[in-house]
Enzyme design. Structure first.
Site, PDB file in Angstrom:
ATOM      1  N   ASN A  88     -19.152  19.030 -20.767  1.00 24.53           N
ATOM      2  CA  ASN A  88     -19.070  18.547 -19.179  1.00 24.53           C
ATOM      3  C   ASN A  88     -17.804  19.607 -18.596  1.00 24.53           C
ATOM      4  O   ASN A  88     -17.868  19.780 -17.464  1.00 24.53           O
ATOM      5  CB  ASN A  88     -18.858  17.284 -18.882  1.00 24.53           C
ATOM      6  CG  ASN A  88     -18.844  16.870 -17.295  1.00 24.53           C
ATOM      7  OD1 ASN A  88     -19.583  17.500 -16.520  1.00 24.53           O
ATOM      8  ND2 ASN A  88     -17.560  16.503 -16.957  1.00 24.53           N
ATOM      9  N   SER A 142     -25.030  24.599 -13.975  1.00 22.06           N
ATOM     10  CA  SER A 142     -25.057  24.198 -12.544  1.00 22.06           C
ATOM     11  C   SER A 142     -26.345  25.228 -12.175  1.00 22.06           C
ATOM     12  O   SER A 142     -26.699  26.307 -12.842  1.00 22.06           O
ATOM     13  CB  SER A 142     -23.902  24.919 -12.020  1.00 22.06           C
ATOM     14  OG  SER A 142     -24.007  25.347 -10.590  1.00 22.06           O
ATOM     15  N   TYR A 156     -18.329  32.434 -11.325  1.00 22.82           N
ATOM     16  CA  TYR A 156     -18.608  31.028 -11.887  1.00 22.82           C
ATOM     17  C   TYR A 156     -20.102  31.050 -12.143  1.00 22.82           C
ATOM     18  O   TYR A 156     -20.604  30.528 -13.265  1.00 22.82           O
ATOM     19  CB  TYR A 156     -18.438  29.919 -10.816  1.00 22.82           C
ATOM     20  CG  TYR A 156     -18.809  28.587 -11.046  1.00 22.82           C
ATOM     21  CD1 TYR A 156     -18.569  27.755 -11.788  1.00 22.82           C
ATOM     22  CD2 TYR A 156     -19.965  28.263 -10.232  1.00 22.82           C
ATOM     23  CE1 TYR A 156     -18.811  26.597 -12.198  1.00 22.82           C
ATOM     24  CE2 TYR A 156     -20.650  26.873 -10.543  1.00 22.82           C
ATOM     25  CZ  TYR A 156     -19.791  26.133 -11.433  1.00 22.82           C
ATOM     26  OH  TYR A 156     -20.457  24.784 -11.574  1.00 22.82           O
ATOM     27  N   ALA A 157     -21.000  31.454 -11.310  1.00 20.43           N
ATOM     28  CA  ALA A 157     -22.537  31.599 -11.899  1.00 20.43           C
ATOM     29  C   ALA A 157     -22.999  32.612 -12.974  1.00 20.43           C
ATOM     30  O   ALA A 157     -23.628  31.936 -13.616  1.00 20.43           O
ATOM     31  CB  ALA A 157     -23.163  31.968 -10.491  1.00 20.43           C
ATOM     32  N   LYS A 160     -21.872  30.517 -15.838  1.00 24.92           N
ATOM     33  CA  LYS A 160     -23.078  29.239 -16.244  1.00 24.92           C
ATOM     34  C   LYS A 160     -24.411  29.881 -16.490  1.00 24.92           C
ATOM     35  O   LYS A 160     -24.965  29.243 -17.477  1.00 24.92           O
ATOM     36  CB  LYS A 160     -23.074  28.591 -14.759  1.00 24.92           C
ATOM     37  CG  LYS A 160     -21.970  27.712 -14.559  1.00 24.92           C
ATOM     38  CD  LYS A 160     -21.818  26.619 -15.650  1.00 24.92           C
ATOM     39  CE  LYS A 160     -20.793  25.412 -15.201  1.00 24.92           C
ATOM     40  NZ  LYS A 160     -20.457  24.536 -16.134  1.00 24.92           N
TER      41      LYS A 160
END
Length: 264
Positions: A88, A142, A156-157, A160
């Site tokens: 997580n 996400s 970040y994207a 992920k």
């Protein structure tokens, strides 16, 4: 074949590790698994220090390889391994603004936190799972990994999206070894980091929090259900996926986003 014995969400006797398990989605997952009977271990960089966890706690910065190794050793010594791993740990740590604002250090930071931390921990704990021929790994990703916003969360994207791909590949590799690997991709969820993100966006754009939230939702196409998820709702999905009732599920990415992803 009669599979009725597998139709249960009881986790009695299972050992579960939840990284980033002292707050937000991680804490909700840890508490949910404990209520289902699991023996829960949580990790975070620092102990919350406020009695905020009833679970066995290990302090570790999972972006540091030596700390991942040390945590793996403690788990093996204290619990002889685990049955459920919830990766997580993660977060958005880079500034908005697109490619021109992102340095090599920004990209490295997001990849370390959102991708490599999970890969390292999987590698440490998988040999024991393979030996016992059972286990479940959940990577918390996400919806940004499937719907990146260049002006808000590009690095970040991307990190992920890489986690999604890695999770799928690992699921395929381990499917014949009794180990299931799944991805859970929350959308907007009511957590302290999300609230801070909205507050920072409001401050940077000179608008109030309510208007900031509306603008952010508009960029993603909105949430058809009209609200953010509660951490406990994400935890309920994770609980089902790690349970015997989900014994035939592996390699899938589950979006829990109130219908916000504009794709089938």
């Amino acid at each position: 074949m009669n599979n009725k014995q597998n139709q249960t969400t009881d986790l009695t006797g299972k050992r579960a590790l939840v990284t980033g398990g002292t707050k937000g989605i991680g804490k909700a997952i840890a508490d949910e698994l404990a209520r289902a009977g699991a023996q829960v271990i949580v990790s975070a960089r620092n102990h919350p220090g406020d009695g905020n966890t009833e679970h066995y706690f290990i302090a570790a910065d999972l972006t540091k390889p030596e700390q991942v190794t040390k945590m793996g050793q403690e788990i093996m010594e204290q619990f002889q391994g685990i049955d459920i791993l919830i990766n997580n740990v993660g977060g958005l740590t880079t500034p908005p603004g697109g490619f021109s604002t992102l340095t090599d250090e920004h990209w490295e930071s997001e990849l370390q936190l959102n991708l490599l931390s999970a890969i390292r921990l999987d590698k440490i704990l998988l040999p024991q799972m393979i030996e016992q021929q059972s286990g479940v790994i959940i990577h918390i990703s996400s919806v940004s990994g499937r719907q990146p916003l260049w002006n808000l969360n590009m690095a970040y994207a991307v990190s992920k999206a890489a986690l999604n791909s890695y999770s799928k590949a690992l699921a395929t590799e381990l499917a014949t070894k009794g180990i299931r690997v799944l991805t859970v991709s929350p959308g907007a969820t009511k957590t302290p980091p999300m609230e801070k993100f909205i507050q920072d966006y409001a401050t940077s754009t000179g608008i109030n929090i309510e208007e900031a939230f509306k603008q952010l939702l508009a960029q993603t196409g909105g949430i058809p259900m009209g609200r953010m998820a509660e951490p406990e709702e994400v935890a309920s999905l994770v609980h089902f996926l790690v349970s015997p009732s989900a014994a035939y599920l592996t390699g899938t990415n589950y979006a829990i986003d109130g219908g916000s992803l504009p794709v089938v």
